[in-house]
Design a protein around this motif. Sequence first.
Motif, PDB file in Angstrom:
ATOM      1  N   SER A 268       0.848  -1.189   0.000  1.00  0.00           N
ATOM      2  CA  SER A 268       0.000   0.000   0.000  1.00  0.00           C
ATOM      3  C   SER A 268       0.885   1.242   0.000  1.00  0.00           C
ATOM      4  O   SER A 268       1.717   1.414   0.890  1.00  0.00           O
ATOM      5  CB  SER A 268      -0.923  -0.004   1.219  1.00  0.00           C
ATOM      6  N   CYS A 269       0.688   2.048  -1.027  1.00  0.00           N
ATOM      7  CA  CYS A 269       1.473   3.274  -1.166  1.00  0.00           C
ATOM      8  C   CYS A 269       0.589   4.469  -0.833  1.00  0.00           C
ATOM      9  O   CYS A 269      -0.565   4.534  -1.264  1.00  0.00           O
ATOM     10  CB  CYS A 269       2.005   3.417  -2.596  1.00  0.00           C
ATOM     11  N   SER A 270       1.129   5.379  -0.095  1.00  0.00           N
ATOM     12  CA  SER A 270       0.413   6.610   0.224  1.00  0.00           C
ATOM     13  C   SER A 270       1.424   7.730   0.389  1.00  0.00           C
ATOM     14  O   SER A 270       2.636   7.484   0.491  1.00  0.00           O
ATOM     15  CB  SER A 270      -0.428   6.442   1.489  1.00  0.00           C
ATOM     16  N   LEU A 282       6.463  10.009   1.800  1.00  0.00           N
ATOM     17  CA  LEU A 282       5.968   8.817   1.123  1.00  0.00           C
ATOM     18  C   LEU A 282       5.941   7.662   2.118  1.00  0.00           C
ATOM     19  O   LEU A 282       6.929   7.418   2.813  1.00  0.00           O
ATOM     20  CB  LEU A 282       6.842   8.461  -0.076  1.00  0.00           C
ATOM     21  N   CYS A 284       5.097   3.498   2.539  1.00  0.00           N
ATOM     22  CA  CYS A 284       4.881   2.219   1.865  1.00  0.00           C
ATOM     23  C   CYS A 284       4.787   1.146   2.936  1.00  0.00           C
ATOM     24  O   CYS A 284       5.701   0.992   3.752  1.00  0.00           O
ATOM     25  CB  CYS A 284       6.005   1.906   0.872  1.00  0.00           C
ATOM     26  N   TRP A 297      11.461   2.058  -1.674  1.00  0.00           N
ATOM     27  CA  TRP A 297      11.086   2.948  -2.766  1.00  0.00           C
ATOM     28  C   TRP A 297      12.132   2.879  -3.868  1.00  0.00           C
ATOM     29  O   TRP A 297      13.303   2.650  -3.618  1.00  0.00           O
ATOM     30  CB  TRP A 297      10.947   4.384  -2.272  1.00  0.00           C
ATOM     31  N   THR A 331       7.255   4.833  -7.001  1.00  0.00           N
ATOM     32  CA  THR A 331       6.990   3.394  -7.024  1.00  0.00           C
ATOM     33  C   THR A 331       7.677   2.734  -5.841  1.00  0.00           C
ATOM     34  O   THR A 331       8.858   2.967  -5.589  1.00  0.00           O
ATOM     35  CB  THR A 331       7.484   2.764  -8.335  1.00  0.00           C
ATOM     36  N   CYS A 345       3.677  -1.142  -5.963  1.00  0.00           N
ATOM     37  CA  CYS A 345       2.569  -0.197  -5.876  1.00  0.00           C
ATOM     38  C   CYS A 345       3.136   1.181  -6.174  1.00  0.00           C
ATOM     39  O   CYS A 345       4.351   1.401  -6.046  1.00  0.00           O
ATOM     40  CB  CYS A 345       1.888  -0.231  -4.506  1.00  0.00           C
ATOM     41  N   SER A 346       2.274   2.055  -6.581  1.00  0.00           N
ATOM     42  CA  SER A 346       2.749   3.385  -6.952  1.00  0.00           C
ATOM     43  C   SER A 346       1.741   4.431  -6.502  1.00  0.00           C
ATOM     44  O   SER A 346       0.561   4.139  -6.308  1.00  0.00           O
ATOM     45  CB  SER A 346       2.977   3.478  -8.464  1.00  0.00           C
ATOM     46  N   THR A 347       2.227   5.607  -6.356  1.00  0.00           N
ATOM     47  CA  THR A 347       1.393   6.755  -6.016  1.00  0.00           C
ATOM     48  C   THR A 347       1.923   7.957  -6.768  1.00  0.00           C
ATOM     49  O   THR A 347       3.119   8.031  -7.081  1.00  0.00           O
ATOM     50  CB  THR A 347       1.382   7.007  -4.500  1.00  0.00           C
ATOM     51  N   ARG A 348       1.007   8.830  -7.073  1.00  0.00           N
ATOM     52  CA  ARG A 348       1.392   9.980  -7.884  1.00  0.00           C
ATOM     53  C   ARG A 348       1.013  11.260  -7.153  1.00  0.00           C
ATOM     54  O   ARG A 348      -0.097  11.383  -6.617  1.00  0.00           O
ATOM     55  CB  ARG A 348       0.703   9.953  -9.246  1.00  0.00           C
ATOM     56  N   ALA A 379      -3.116  15.874  -5.474  1.00  0.00           N
ATOM     57  CA  ALA A 379      -2.696  14.825  -4.548  1.00  0.00           C
ATOM     58  C   ALA A 379      -1.260  15.132  -4.115  1.00  0.00           C
ATOM     59  O   ALA A 379      -0.384  15.290  -4.968  1.00  0.00           O
ATOM     60  CB  ALA A 379      -2.779  13.449  -5.199  1.00  0.00           C
TER      61      ALA A 379
END
Length: 770
Positions: A268-270, A282, A284, A297, A331, A345-348, A379
């Motif tokens: 889970s990425c946030s 970040l 993870c 990361w 990522t 998992c990735s977050t932008r 975001a």
Amino acid sequence: MLTQLLGLSFLLHSAYCPRIQKLAQMLGQVTVISKSADVSIDKLPLSAQGLYTCQAFYDFVNGPVIYYYYVHLTVRVPLTKPHLLVSEVSPVEGSTIWLRCNLDNGTGPIHYVWQQENRHGNISALAQGNTSVVNVTEVNRNHTGWYRCLARNAVNSERSDRIWLDIIFGPDIPQIDVTPYTVTERGYSALERETVSLQCQAQSNPPSQYVWFYNNSQVYSGPQFTITKVLRMHTGDYACLAQNTYLNTRSKKTISLTVYYPPDGSPSCSMEPAVNHTSLRLRCSWAGGFPPADVHWGENSGRVEGDDVDSGNGDILLLSEVLAGNSSLFTCTGSHLALKQAVECSTRAYLPPSEPVCLAYVRTNEQYLMLTCSWDGGAPNALVWWEGPGGHGTPREENNNILIIRYGTAHSGKPYICHAKHPLLDQTKTCRLTLEAPVLLTQRRLVSVYEGADVQLSCNLRANYLPTSHISWFNNHGLDVRDTSKYMLLRTSAWANLTVRDTDETQDSGEYRCTSSNAVGGADLNITLVVKKHPMPPNATLIRVTYIGRMRNEVELEWKMEENAQQGWTGFVVRHRRVNEQPGRRASGNDSMEETRDESSSSVWHQNIIRDPDVRIHTVSRLTPTAKYQFQVSPLNHRTVGHPSAAKMPAEPRANNYPAVIGAAIGGMLFAAFATALLLIFIFRNHDNNPRLHDMLFGLHHSQSRENINFPEDEMVNGTEAGIGEMGSSSGPGPRIPRAASPLTTGGQAPPTGDNEPVNVTITVQATSS
């Protein structure tokens, strides 16, 4: 048998003749070898052993001389095959045993060698010496094998047969082999859903019996315990118990098996803002699984070391200076021992697509003004806060995008500024609200409409002002307007439209007012509504009012419009009333009816409204046959009713006998034709009883209207070749020709006679050829 040759020199008298004493026969077969002093003894007995003396006589000049020669004869006996004896063929490890090598014969000294042959065929010397017995103290499992003894003397050497020495021992501490073999600090490990094999081996003679225990509960018997598709629930202690049933001894060993299983799902990425939205943190995580999954990361995350960086749980902190512009993709890769491939998992992080938006709302019965600021769509979420005149503002913290101002304390004309900060930007963005009194606008201050139509009145706030609490409408009587069957309100924060339904000239004409207010001030706007009647329609004239049928309960009306009238009406009103009818009594009809009372009379008019302008004929039904009625028609233009036509009473229907006469004539003709047909049939069937009537109707008898040639004799025999003669005439004599019988004449019955009787005439035609 050992044969010992003895060399003896004998002094022979004269002929050198050797002599053997009789006592020598006890020594065996003694033979003197000719021409020598040698003696051969065959079949030498053991008793031949001893000292032998040889006397040699020499004849010298000085006289005879005797010499004595002594020979000591030793008789050696060869060894027989030895026999091996053991005190215990299956001794217990640690005990003492002896081995003895027995010989029946053999001359000493005898040398003994003890040999051991192990399971692999390797031979080694256990002991050697001159004694036939060897003692082995504290035997061990290495003494297990084949044993034999070798005896050797000066004559020969012999060896005994093998004997198996089986050492009883064990069990030792078991050895547990785990497949697949993975050793950890806590013992052994396996991946979930793998096949795990536990092999237990304990040195023992006889072989051990094995029992497996899982967390002190017996689960299996046998040396190899296999778990197919091992699960996390199989984690625990596994013990192997080895038993020697011969010695009734046992040993045990316990290992710890840990089943590794991956976390569910994926990492889970946030991300979240940090340090007042000047940095980006970040996170993870991948909860679950054993051991915990490893997350990290990617290189593009631009890891920054510092006090806020927790490298153990996958958290990193990025400053705004290292972030890439409007959008950044991060990522995180998660790996686990139980997974063959890593999971990502990735977050932008990205900026909101638009600029910050500022709005104002009125709350709690116009006691407070609420200013809101939003910069949505990014975001993580941006940080917003307010700064305003007079110390109005909010702290620079999360969830401070709302500024509450009490009514009457707002500053008119001075801006309230909303600041917005996003971690991807170094600078902040702003939006402004300047509080002013509302200004109301409308498209038309004077609105006119024809009676019966719906009309919409609009009231808008000026676009550059924040929305007020609400816009209110007041009707032409000064009353607050609500949604009813007469009025419909459509409103937003920036406009409010009032729709007046089914307008009426008397009720709805007048001044309408919309009002609005806010924390700074208020405004009113008046709109005049003029409701006009439709033009008077042209006149209509009744041209026919007639009862339908003899029942007198339906009347058909027909009318026409005045000449040159092309348009200006939308329908008609047809009215009727009973003459001398009591007031208040009402007749029923199929069409919609309304009661109207003529001001000049006490009778009640019943009216039917026709919405079709093209109709010119109408039927009024369900009338009382014994009553008398008057009828009128009036054109209708929407709600404007034209002048009524002159009242007329219905006329009786005209007497029309033509259809009855035609019907009676057709009926008489049909009856006459039917009677005539019956008469003709009767006459035809009874022509014998009424011949004259038959002949009158159907002509002469058929026998007189055709040739009657029944026999060849009836043919004419006289006359000319081509002539035709008539017979039966009185013109002169002639040959008599027989007359053929009439088919109407029965046998034995004479033909009728008399003056008026018909005469049968036979005409014979003969044709000759020349």
